[in-house]
Design a protein around this motif. Structure first.
Motif, short mmCIF file in Angstrom:
data_model
loop_
_atom_site.label_atom_id
_atom_site.label_comp_id
_atom_site.label_asym_id
_atom_site.label_seq_id
_atom_site.Cartn_x
_atom_site.Cartn_y
_atom_site.Cartn_z
N UNK A 281 67.88 34.07 -79.70
CA UNK A 281 69.23 34.04 -79.16
C UNK A 281 70.26 33.40 -80.08
N UNK A 282 69.90 32.30 -80.73
CA UNK A 282 70.87 31.61 -81.59
C UNK A 282 71.18 32.41 -82.86
N UNK A 283 70.19 33.13 -83.38
CA UNK A 283 70.40 33.88 -84.61
C UNK A 283 71.05 35.24 -84.37
N UNK A 284 70.81 35.81 -83.21
CA UNK A 284 71.45 37.08 -82.87
C UNK A 284 72.97 36.96 -82.88
N UNK A 285 73.46 35.83 -82.46
CA UNK A 285 74.91 35.64 -82.31
C UNK A 285 75.65 35.67 -83.64
N UNK A 286 74.99 35.29 -84.72
CA UNK A 286 75.72 35.09 -85.99
C UNK A 286 75.41 36.15 -87.04
N UNK A 287 74.52 37.10 -86.72
CA UNK A 287 74.21 38.18 -87.65
C UNK A 287 74.74 39.51 -87.15
N UNK A 288 74.35 40.59 -87.81
CA UNK A 288 74.81 41.91 -87.40
C UNK A 288 73.72 42.94 -87.67
N UNK A 289 73.78 44.04 -86.95
CA UNK A 289 72.82 45.13 -87.11
C UNK A 289 73.38 46.18 -88.07
N UNK A 290 72.56 46.60 -89.00
CA UNK A 290 72.95 47.63 -89.96
C UNK A 290 73.24 48.94 -89.23
N UNK A 291 74.34 49.57 -89.57
CA UNK A 291 74.70 50.87 -89.01
C UNK A 291 73.94 51.94 -89.82
N UNK A 292 72.78 52.34 -89.32
CA UNK A 292 71.93 53.24 -90.10
C UNK A 292 72.54 54.64 -90.21
N UNK A 293 73.31 55.05 -89.20
CA UNK A 293 73.95 56.36 -89.28
C UNK A 293 74.98 56.39 -90.41
N UNK A 294 75.75 55.29 -90.54
CA UNK A 294 76.74 55.23 -91.62
C UNK A 294 76.04 55.25 -92.98
N UNK A 295 74.98 54.45 -93.12
CA UNK A 295 74.31 54.36 -94.41
C UNK A 295 73.59 55.67 -94.76
N UNK A 296 73.02 56.33 -93.79
CA UNK A 296 72.36 57.61 -94.09
C UNK A 296 73.38 58.63 -94.59
N UNK A 297 74.55 58.62 -94.03
CA UNK A 297 75.60 59.57 -94.42
C UNK A 297 76.19 59.23 -95.78
N UNK A 298 76.27 57.95 -96.10
CA UNK A 298 77.01 57.52 -97.29
C UNK A 298 76.15 56.93 -98.41
N UNK A 299 74.87 56.82 -98.19
CA UNK A 299 74.01 56.10 -99.15
C UNK A 299 74.06 56.69 -100.55
N UNK A 300 73.94 58.00 -100.68
CA UNK A 300 73.91 58.61 -102.00
C UNK A 300 75.21 58.35 -102.76
N UNK A 301 76.34 58.49 -102.08
CA UNK A 301 77.63 58.25 -102.74
C UNK A 301 77.80 56.80 -103.13
N UNK A 302 77.37 55.88 -102.26
CA UNK A 302 77.49 54.46 -102.57
C UNK A 302 76.56 54.09 -103.72
N UNK A 303 75.36 54.63 -103.72
CA UNK A 303 74.41 54.34 -104.80
C UNK A 303 74.95 54.83 -106.15
#
Length: 364
Positions: free
Chosen positions: A333-355
């Protein structure tokens, strides 16, 4: 992600089994089985599962595979395949694994390439009413455990502890060489660059790539090494070659257990979920669903978290863990509040261009 947890012990352990592996699976590396050596498995079902090996496989074997076999009689053989191998097998109509353990980012790609069976979540009793977050139950997979990348630093090199990525980027107040992740090993840490530039956690996506690279350029001169293997940042930190680095969760705990003056910071931790996916055309889907369902029981989730710093996706498992264990997990609970979940849909769409842009930036 793929392959970053494979250790030397796993490689040595597999040498004697390579011949059997080729006979059973065609290619890849056989890592072990929950079937005892004295058993021929006569008439029993057998499930071939791919995961990334090393200590991760050891924990899975003890917490999930062996208890599952004891309860069901279904033996589990584990292999190490990169997703590209499984994709090729599926395209050829001959998947050689029944079940994959990988990140939801990899499964996002495999689903786009039509290489996964749609996941029937209604077949999983452990999912119903369990409170698993929606983003961990995509159409073609189901989340199992959560890992993260976060900041670690040497307490003997910095006069005060950095509390954010903004502090990490502040090389005037927190002096000393840094290390960050290269695009060679995984998705680059553009989110950390944006957090350092003042973007709030809940406003990260879609990523402002231009702003992220401008922020990366500000710290580039203080980055001694953009690490390209999962073990390297802990080595650099342990040798005091850097005062602060990003690294995979759990790596810093290993240094602390060795007595190193190291601490880590959960603020701005980037979470990514590992889960289950069934390759399209796999033979043993019924047994695969049985194992998936077993792995999502609260007590099984908790047993795995005690052995490996992968946070449970089932909230009820959190109640079964001690405060000491919870302090090391990204889904407490304490660590969930201060982190974030990776948006896998965004990264799958943009990974090649970003790389591609990363490579151009790194070579400039």
């Amino acid at each position: 992600m793929e392959g970053n947890r494979i250790g030397r012990r796993s490689i040595l352990r597999t040498a004697a089994a390579l011949a059997a592996a080729s006979a059973v699976t065609g290619c890849g590396t056989l890592m072990g089985s929950s079937e005892s050596r004295g058993s021929s498995g006569g008439g029993k079902k057998r499930l071939v599962v791919s995961n990334s090996g090393g200590a991760y496989n050891d924990a899975l074997t003890k917490a999930i595979y062996e208890p599952f076999t004891k309860e069901t009689g279904i033996t589990v053989t584990t292999v190490n395949y990169q997703s590209a191998q499984v994709i090729a097998q599926v395209k050829q109509g001959r998947p050689q694994v029944d079940l994959m353990d990988n990140s939801l980012l990899i499964f996002q790609k495999m689903a786009r390439l039509e290489c996964l069976e749609a996941m029937d979540h209604d077949r999983l009793k452990s999912v119903k009413g369990a409170g698993i977050p929606e983003h961990q139950l995509p159409e073609y997979a189901v989340g199992k455990n959560v890992w993260c990348s976060l900041m670690a630093y040497r307490t003997d090199s910095l006069k005060r502890a950095p509390k954010s990525w903004e502090d990490f980027w502040n090389t005037h107040s927190y002096t000393g060489p840094r290390s960050l992740q290269s695009a060679e090993v995984d998705i680059p840490e553009l989110e950390f660059a944006l957090l350092a530039d003042g973007v709030p956690l809940d406003k990260l996506y879609p990523l402002d790539v231009d702003r992220a690279f401008k922020s990366m350029s500000r710290i580039r001169g203080d980055v001694k090494k953009f690490w390209n293997t999962g073990a390297l940042p802990a080595v650099l930190l342990g040798r005091k070659e850097v005062v602060a680095t990003s690294l995979y969760g759990g790596r810093a705990d290993e240094l602390i257990k060795q007595g190193m003056p190291v601490a880590y910071q959960w603020n701005g931790a980037r979470r990514l979920t590992n889960g289950w996916g069934i390759p399209k055309g796999a033979d043993n889907t019924d047994a695969a669903y049985e194992l998936i369902d077993f792995s999502l029981r609260p007590e099984v989730q908790a047993a795995f978290a005690k052995l490996y710093p992968g946070g449970p996706v089932v909230p009820a498992a959190i109640k079964l863990l001690s405060e000491d264990v919870l302090a090391t997990l990204p889904t407490s609970p304490q660590n969930l509040k201060v982190g974030f979940d990776t948006d896998v849909a965004w990264w799958d769409k943009n990974r090649d261009a970003v790389t591609k842009r990363w490579q151009e930036w790194a070579d400039a």
